[in-house]
Design an enzyme around this catalytic site. Structure first.
Site, PDB file in Angstrom:
ATOM      1  CE  LYS A 151     -13.408  -4.041  -0.044  1.00 46.87           C
ATOM      2  NZ  LYS A 151     -13.177  -3.909   1.403  1.00 46.87           N
TER       3      LYS A 151
ATOM      4  CE  LYS B 295      -5.173  -8.067  -2.725  1.00 46.95           C
ATOM      5  NZ  LYS B 295      -4.770  -7.948  -1.374  1.00 46.95           N
TER       6      LYS B 295
ATOM      7  CE  LYS C  53      -4.428  -1.639   1.550  1.00 46.30           C
ATOM      8  NZ  LYS C  53      -5.434  -1.760   2.585  1.00 46.30           N
TER       9      LYS C  53
END
Ligand code: TYM
Length: 332
Positions: free
Chosen positions: A198, A195, A112
């Protein structure tokens, strides 16, 4: 009975098929023989910038999708994390037991922050895994059903519980995780080596639980596959086709072998059409139920208030044990 805990962040208007198959679909059945606690983890959702009105809306939407996906708020405890202040307090105590280097090794944090300028990430993003550990440990959780990407966080939770018990005496239950191997990592339909997420750059490869069925079907029909034209299950060599087979199998309950037999000699088009139908049959009832629940937000809020009350009854005694073990002077 064995306690189960899991949660999701309210960071999008809708859950995606990865959240649904990797996590939520496991939660419902676990309620039959476990005492289950499910949380909408809104404190985690503010580790990245979040608009206040959007957070409120997404928190309700996520709760509605839990229920629509099979969580029964009568049998289980369904609540919003920020309604139970014990989470923040235990997280602080666990922060003080976690090594800086240990937290730095969390791959989700590294992923992130890789996209941001160095130093731009919040300290909250760094301490996120210890808040997650607090979520789990407050409920004396034995089992945590999650997707693949959360396993490292549950392993940290186990380490922290063991460390706490070693240092302060037996206080916390050391949890196990459970991943469903065939759905633990549902891949992006356009980029089947990443993957489904969102925060994907485009949502062309993401199936949303609450989106229009026609859009989902179109995304599945446009899924990236390969050029050899043979339907086979091989994650390395054929990630796109394998992802479709996994999704199809999870949606209908048919085994991969049954599907391979059924589609033998057929093209990818047939597999895609059939997968789209299977996904729609799976999601349509949940979508309808979620819409119904969201039409009455006041009732949903009442359900969440009852859940928070029950959650606090479980969390407060655990935190009291932790405070006592660590030597905090009780208030008189
Ligand atoms: P979150 O909100 O990112 O995801 C919720 C759940 O969905 C799973 N998942 C997937 N499974 C299969 N394929 C995918 N592509 C996929 N993407 C997501 C996740 O593994 C997760 O189970 N940190 C957690 C939330 C959390 C939590 C907890 C979970 C906070 N406290 C305590 C369990 C216990 C998270 O961000 O999940």
């Amino acid at each position: 009975s064995v306690r189960v805990f899991s949660g999701m962040q309210p960071t999008s208007d809708s859950l995606h098929l990865g959240n649904y198959l990797g996590a939520l679909a496991q939660w419902g059945p676990l309620q039959d023989d476990h005492e289950a606690v499910f949380s909408v983890v809104d404190l985690h959702a503010v580790t990245l910038p979040m608009d206040p009105a959007v957070l409120r809306e997404r928190t309700r939407r996520t709760a509605a999708q839990y229920i629509a996906g099979g969580v029964d708020p009568e049998r289980s405890t369904l609540f919003v994390q920020s309604h139970v202040p014990e989470h923040s307090e235990l997280a602080w105590l666990l922060n003080c037991l976690t090594g800086f280097g240990e937290a730095s090794r969390m791959t989700q944090f590294k992923d992130k922050t890789a996209k941001q300028e160095a130093g731009a990430a919040s300290v909250g993003l760094f301490t996120y895994p210890m808040l997650m550990a607090a979520d789990i440990l407050l409920y004396d959780t034995a089992l945590v059903p999650v997707g693949d990407d959360q396993v490292q966080h549950v392993e940290l939770t186990r380490d922290l519980a063991q460390r706490f018990n070693h240092r302060f005496g037996d206080t916390l239950v050391v949890p196990e995780y459970r991943v469903n191997s065939s759905t633990a990592r549902i891949m992006d339909l356009q980029d089947p080596t990443s993957k489904m997420s969102k925060s994907a750059a485009t949502d062309k490869g993401v199936i949303w639980l609450l989106e229009d069925a026609k859009r989902s079907a179109k995304k599945i029909r446009s899924a990236v596959t390969d050029n050899d034209g043979v339907i086979a299950h091989d994650r390395e060599a054929k990630p796109g086709v394998t992802n479709l087979l996994d999704i199809h199998s999870a949606a209908t309950g048919e085994s991969i072998d049954q599907l391979l037999e059924r589609f033998e000699g057929q093209g990818y088009g047939a597999l895609k059409v059939s997968t789209a139908e299977a996904v729609d049959a799976l999601l349509a009832p949940a979508r309808e139920k979620a819409d119904e629940l969201l039409a009455d937000p006041a009732e949903l809020d009442r359900v969440l208030a009852r859940g928070a009350e029950r959650a606090r009854e479980m969390a407060a005694p655990t935190l009291a044990r932790v405070r006592e073990a660590m030597g905090f002077l009780p208030p008189q």
